[in-house]
Design an enzyme around this catalytic site. Structure first.
Site, PDB file in Angstrom:
ATOM      1  N   GLU A   1      36.486  27.548  33.282  1.00  0.00           N
ATOM      2  CA  GLU A   1      36.576  28.150  31.949  1.00  0.00           C
ATOM      3  C   GLU A   1      37.989  27.977  31.392  1.00  0.00           C
ATOM      4  OE1 GLU A   1      34.263  31.273  30.730  1.00  0.00           O
ATOM      5  OE2 GLU A   1      32.711  30.925  32.215  1.00  0.00           O
TER       6      GLU A   1
ATOM      7  N   GLN B   1      52.879  52.512  57.216  1.00  0.00           N
ATOM      8  CA  GLN B   1      53.454  52.566  55.873  1.00  0.00           C
ATOM      9  C   GLN B   1      53.346  51.213  55.175  1.00  0.00           C
ATOM     10  OE1 GLN B   1      57.780  53.077  55.011  1.00  0.00           O
ATOM     11  NE2 GLN B   1      57.107  55.005  54.095  1.00  0.00           N
TER      12      GLN B   1
END
Lengths: 397, 254
Positions: free
Chosen positions: A379, A294
């Protein structure tokens, strides 16, 4: 064979994420990009990384399909597509090789800058060759002394007759030394952004030289070098826009560049989620497949959710930019900040899910992690993204 | 040479998808599953477009039979270079039972209506593996057929076709008009380029109903049941060649 993406990736586009909400035409663009990534790039991405190969022939094949100047105007050889189309294409190509796609996006940004701000002579001289990738381009803004503080750049351009004479150096230039066309931000005037102009410098110009090839953690399919100007004379007619407009041009280029880099991160994360999913569906421990755990199911769910959230933000930013909306700059910064951070985390978790195998270069996930790590830095660092967003929030309109 | 080529393109479940049988065993799950153009049809389109580029053919018409979604497949053919498309509207139960017999009747009727002199199809579809449509279409039209083509060349008003057969390669010469079915090694299909995808938007797709072509879609086949292939059983290791021969004889294999 390295476990890289195969054609399998495009199969999942129907149910999940990448192709929902797209027009039929965008789905066609995406399909070509996914197919190209799976057939022409994915089989080589490990070799390109390990042997530091700049895959010129493969990129030229991509250019033949129109990927060399995706948002450049058709009359100079571009494909004339929108920023959203571009984002979709780079996201898909990135699943084949993130580093190479990121370079292609930088090349595209330079081609757009010349197309948008160059004289007709300049456009006709450079854009067709850039769109076909007969020639390759580099974006030169950063210097050893000015990264985030880009406007404090020192490379000078003194007017002498009908030439600018450039002196100075640029650092960390993607493609530097191997590319043919350099879009250079340099100082023609006084201090600050208003003194900066943008000129196009061709390889082979006397006074243009390059530093050593940098050794990097990722982005190894593109060379990175310093670009050095020593009394390098460049015709005034090679200037984009007017004197003092250079910083503005550089930033406009980066707005699109940020969406492109974020899109490359999306592709890497998409590929990594699928790699992780496939691995935990097969790997067994404690008598059952890892996919029965899980904890891992929930982790995978979180990864997929954050990927979709990132993708939606990037695509919204692309729309805002192409529609020239007032919030475009802020959205582009938000998209770059959010997507590059989230996608790095996703790729990193995907690596973790591979256990020890994730650390081996035989498995592609580590290359995605290494390749997109730098997207949080270049950038405009994600810190600079916060500066832009905060300034927009705090400025009285 | 042939003025008009008809190329049949079929929309099938993508080859990379893991096929699942529907719980009621009436067929395979298609809802929400990725579909694309049958790979052999891609090769057929590529061959037709190459003939046009060599100026041996004037017009390439892509045809597909099915519901609205097949228009995507026709658009892919247009993006590869076909000039226009024909969508033969077939949906619901008719589409579920659509097979080579019905499609070949449709293609034959269209070939006459469009005055086509060459039909290129994929040798078979990867969903039903029938390998019948090309042959049936040729028979209905009383045209010669060059099936399993690995090479097609125009020689005057004839076609030279090199066929891949069990014994090797067979070269035949057939008169036009003719039907050709494409095998794997005929060519490597091109990627659609971005400009061609955009040009494809402006190319025309006309809608046609089978009734307008005088075609009866009634199937002569009824699918009783679809099951997954049996699970692979564990093998047995043997020590010697004699043991192996003995086991094979036991299992009635030799």
């Amino acid at each position: 064979l390295p476990l890289t993406c195969s054609k399998q990736w495009s199969v999942n586009t129907v149910r999940r994420g990448p192709s929902t909400g797209l027009t039929d035409e965008q789905k066609e663009f995406q399909k070509v990009a996914f197919d190209f990534a799976a057939n022409e790039m994915a089989p080589h991405m490990a070799e390109w990384d390990q042997n530091e190969i700049f895959p010129v022939e493969t990129m030229r094949k991509a250019a033949q399909l129109g990927f060399g100047g995706i948002y450049v105007r058709p009359e100079v050889g571009g494909s004339g597509l929108s920023r959203l189309d571009t984002s979709i294409i780079f996201e898909a190509l990135s699943t084949g090789c993130t580093s190479t796609t990121a370079y292609i996006s930088i090349h595209n940004m330079c081609a757009w800058m010349i197309d948008t701000f160059g004289s007709n002579e300049l456009r006709e001289k450079f854009c067709p060759d850039l769109c076909s990738m007969e020639k390759f381009a580099s974006y030169c803004l950063t210097e050893p002394g000015s990264g985030s503080d880009a406007a404090s750049l020192l490379t000078s351009a003194k007017l002498q007759g009908d030439h600018y004479v450039l002196n100075g150096s640029k650092a960390f230039i993607s493609g530097g030394g191997d590319t043919d066309v350099y879009v250079v931000m340099c100082r023609t005037g006084g201090k600050g952004p208003k003194g900066i102009s943008c000129v196009v410098v061709e390889k082979g110009t006397p006074g243009l030289s390059f530093g050593k090839k940098e050794k990097k953690v990722g982005w190894n399919s593109q060379p990175t070098r310093a670009v050095i100007f020593e009394d390098c004379a460049v015709p005034v007619t090679n200037r984009l826009g007017s004197e003092g407009q250079g910083f503005n041009i550089a930033m406009k280029g980066l707005n699109g560049g940020r969406i492109n880099i974020a899109s490359c991160s999306l592709g890497a994360a998409h590929a990594s989620v699928l790699l992780a999913r496939d691995h935990i569906s097969v790997r067994k421990q404690f008598g059952e497949t890892l996919s029965n755990s899980q904890f891992l199911q929930f982790k995978l769910a979180e990864m997929a959710t954050r990927l979709v959230a990132s993708r939606l933000l990037v695509r919204q930013a692309a729309l805002a930019l192409q529609e020239d909306r007032p919030d475009a700059v802020s959205l582009c910064s938000m998209a770059k900040l959010f997507a590059t951070d989230e996608c790095f985390s996703i790729c990193n978790q995907a690596l973790q899910m591979h256990g020890g195998y994730g650390y081996l270069k035989d498995y592609a996930v580590q290359q995605f992690v290494r390749d997109i790590r730098v997207h949080q830095i270049l950038e405009g660092t994600n810190e600079v993204m916060r500066m832009i967003i905060a300034r927009d929030l705090l400025t009285e309109s | 040479m042939a003025a008009r080529v008809l190329v049949g393109v079929k929309r099938v479940i993508d080859y990379a998808v893991k096929i699942r049988v529907k719980p009621d065993n009436t067929g395979v799950v298609t809802d929400g599953v990725k579909h694309s153009m049958n790979p052999f049809c891609e090769i057929a389109v590529e061959e037709a477009v190459r003939l046009k580029e060599k100026k041996l053919v004037k017009e390439v018409v892509a045809v597909s039979c099915g519901p609205q979604q097949v228009q995507e497949t026709i658009r892919t053919a247009l993006a590869m270079g076909a000039d226009r498309g024909i969508h033969v509207e077939v949906s619901g139960k008719d589409y579920d039972s659509l097979g080579p017999l019905q499609v070949s009747k449709i293609l034959a009727a269209l070939a006459k209506k469009e005055e086509a002199s060459l039909i290129i199809l994929g040798k078979q579809a990867i969903d039903d593996d029938c390998n019948q449509t090309g042959q049936m279409t040729a028979a209905l039209l009383d045209w010669p057929q060059g099936t399993f083509a690995s090479e097609v060349a125009v020689e005057g008003d004839k076609l030279k076709v090199i066929r891949e057969v069990d014994g090797g390669l067979e070269t035949i010469k057939i008169n036009l008009p003719a039907v050709v079915t494409a095998d794997l090694r005929l060519n490597t299909p091109r990627y659609a380029t971005l400009p061609n995808i955009m040009k494809a938007k402006k190319k025309k797709i006309t809608n046609v109903k089978p009734g307008d072509l005088g075609v009866d879609l009634t199937s002569r086949l009824e699918v009783l049941r679809v099951d997954e292939p049996p699970q692979r059983q564990a093998g047995v290791k043997v020590e010697t060649v004699e043991d192996l021969v003995g086991k094979l004889k036991e299992a009635g294999r030799i």
